[in-house]
Design an enzyme around this catalytic site. Structure first.
Site, PDB file in Angstrom:
ATOM      1  N   GLU A 262       0.810  -1.215   0.000  1.00 51.75           N
ATOM      2  CA  GLU A 262       0.000   0.000   0.000  1.00 51.75           C
ATOM      3  C   GLU A 262       0.847   1.271   0.000  1.00 51.75           C
ATOM      4  O   GLU A 262       0.541   2.228  -0.708  1.00 51.75           O
ATOM      5  CB  GLU A 262      -0.931  -0.006   1.222  1.00 51.75           C
ATOM      6  CG  GLU A 262      -2.031  -1.056   1.160  1.00 51.75           C
ATOM      7  CD  GLU A 262      -3.019  -0.757   0.043  1.00 51.75           C
ATOM      8  OE1 GLU A 262      -3.613   0.333   0.038  1.00 51.75           O
ATOM      9  OE2 GLU A 262      -3.175  -1.622  -0.844  1.00 51.75           O
ATOM     10  N   SER A 263       1.904   1.292   0.796  1.00 48.93           N
ATOM     11  CA  SER A 263       2.616   2.564   1.014  1.00 48.93           C
ATOM     12  C   SER A 263       4.132   2.460   0.982  1.00 48.93           C
ATOM     13  O   SER A 263       4.815   3.463   1.177  1.00 48.93           O
ATOM     14  CB  SER A 263       2.224   3.132   2.380  1.00 48.93           C
ATOM     15  OG  SER A 263       2.715   2.282   3.423  1.00 48.93           O
TER      16      SER A 263
END
Length: 430
Positions: A262-263
């Protein structure tokens, strides 16, 4: 590829051949007793014949008295080397070289044969660890060459990115189950029929996808960067992921894999769509889960893990692991509304909405106008959801190999299946 038991007294048993055997046993209406032996004991155990099936990624061998099923898979032996070393062009170039190989493996027999044909070829049979440990030694330049089964290469590249196969060491060989010197005729016939049928009825394709379907997603740069982040960034976040496991029961390494995808473990990450934080939560989801600050890594990680559990709980009871987790992660990416629309679409197309193998085919259709215009939820980037899940599976496999299991688990811990390495020889009884 064959058999592996997770750590702990109640650890689940997994492996491609294991699952195939379980499917065969279910068809017969019997249970299975597994007797695991080491590679050095396998040949003598098979010779004694005190089993109904023997499975260890085996080829028929040279003993005509030992019966076998038809080929379930095909494989061959390959030479693997570091990409920085000069590639070998033919078998004669193995002269004066040293090749390491797992003791008791088919590759060991291949190398012993080649050592009689190639001048000064030295073969070192390694009796400890597994083939992935041996390939890791190759990646660290501790050994020069390793003989492997060709099916190992793509798995190995998830963990050791700077190695690749060069020489073909053998002709293709069948992978079979051995039935012993005097098998029960009825059982032998059923085993042979099963081995032939699974090639065509989707059983084998589904199992291959479960274990190997994701291993081609990450490239060398992806793996190299992730291994670096495990060394530099993960130590700062590990306790938050482990806290999330304590609260939710989800393996902390899976939560970490989701967060990385995700990040890239950036607590301040923000997308153009407004999702933020290390778990990239929408504002609506964060509010629903009581998150006061999406940029707080501890809050975000705990909320993301809780949200995954909520999505798993939304699935029908009959959905089994690991499909339950992969489907929940797809919903994490595109939202439960679009995901439920995809399940409805699967039903309309006579596909199994409870199986990740089937939903991988359905989800990308959500971006086609001819499809999404008929759905209340509208358009979604379902193909991205598939990529997300497959990448997370690879990141999770890498973390399982590099990071220890966290033992402080909650009561709702559910078994997770990651990529399994090359297991020991397997002998099993009815």
């Amino acid at each position: 590829m064959t058999y592996q038991q997770e750590d702990g007294e109640n650890g689940s048993t997994t492996g491609l051949e294991h699952d195939l055997i379980e499917a065969f046993a279910q068809e017969l209406g019997v249970g299975v007793e597994y007797v695991v032996v080491g590679p050095d004991e396998l040949e003598s155990s098979i010779a004694r014949g005190r089993y109904h099936l023997a499975a260890a990624w085996l080829s028929p061998g040279n003993n005509p008295g030992v019966q076998a099923t038809p080929a379930i898979f095909q494989s061959r032996d390959m030479l693997m080397q570091h990409e920085a070393s000069l590639p070998l062009e033919d078998l004669s170039s193995l002269a004066d070289k040293t090749v390491h190989v797992m003791a008791g493996s088919r590759q060991a027999a291949t190398m012993r044969r080649l050592a009689k044909e190639v001048a000064n070829l030295r073969v070192v049979e390694v009796g400890s660890g597994d083939v992935l440990d041996l390939i890791e030694s190759l990646g660290n330049r501790e050994v020069d060459y390793v003989a492997i089964d060709q099916n190992i290469e793509e798995i190995a590249n998830q963990f050791t990115p700077y190695v690749h196969s060069t020489l073909t060491l053998s002709e293709p060989e069948p992978i079979v189950w051995l039935l012993g010197p005097s098998p029960n005729p009825e059982l032998a016939e059923k085993a042979r029929a099963f081995a032939e049928r699974v090639q065509h009825d989707g059983t084998l394709a589904k199992l291959e996808d479960r274990y190997f379907g994701h291993v081609r997603r990450l490239n060398q740069a992806d793996v190299t960067k992730f291994l670096g982040q495990i060394e530099t960034t993960l130590p700062k976040l590990r306790r938050y992921f482990q806290d999330a496991q304590t609260v939710t029961g989800i393996d902390w390494r899976l939560v970490a894999a989701v967060a990385y995808h995700e990040s890239h473990w950036d607590a301040n990450a923000t997308s153009f769509t407004g999702v933020r934080g290390i778990m990239m939560l929408t504002e609506e989801t964060a509010d629903r889960l009581g998150v006061s600050n999406r940029l707080n890594p501890r809050e975000s990680i705990l909320a993301g893990a809780r949200y995954i559990n909520m999505l798993k709980d939304n699935l029908p009871d009959e959905v089994q692991e690991p499909d339950r987790t992969w489907l929940a992660l797809a919903a994490y990416n595109i939202g439960p509304g679009h995901f439920n629309a995809a399940r409805t679409l699967a039903q309309q197309m006579n596909a199994d909405g409870n199986a990740w193998f089937e939903m991988k085919r359905i989800l990308p259709l959500l971006s086609k106008p001819s499809v999404y215009q008929r759905l209340k939820a509208g358009r979604a980037r379902g193909g991205e959801a598939v990529i997300l899940v497959e990448n997370i599976r690879s990141y999770y496999d890498i973390l399982v190999r590099n990071e220890e299991r966290y033992l402080a688990v909650s009561s709702r811990m559910e078994g997770m299946v990651g990529m399994q390495g090359d297991g020991p020889g397997l002998k099993l009884k009815k």
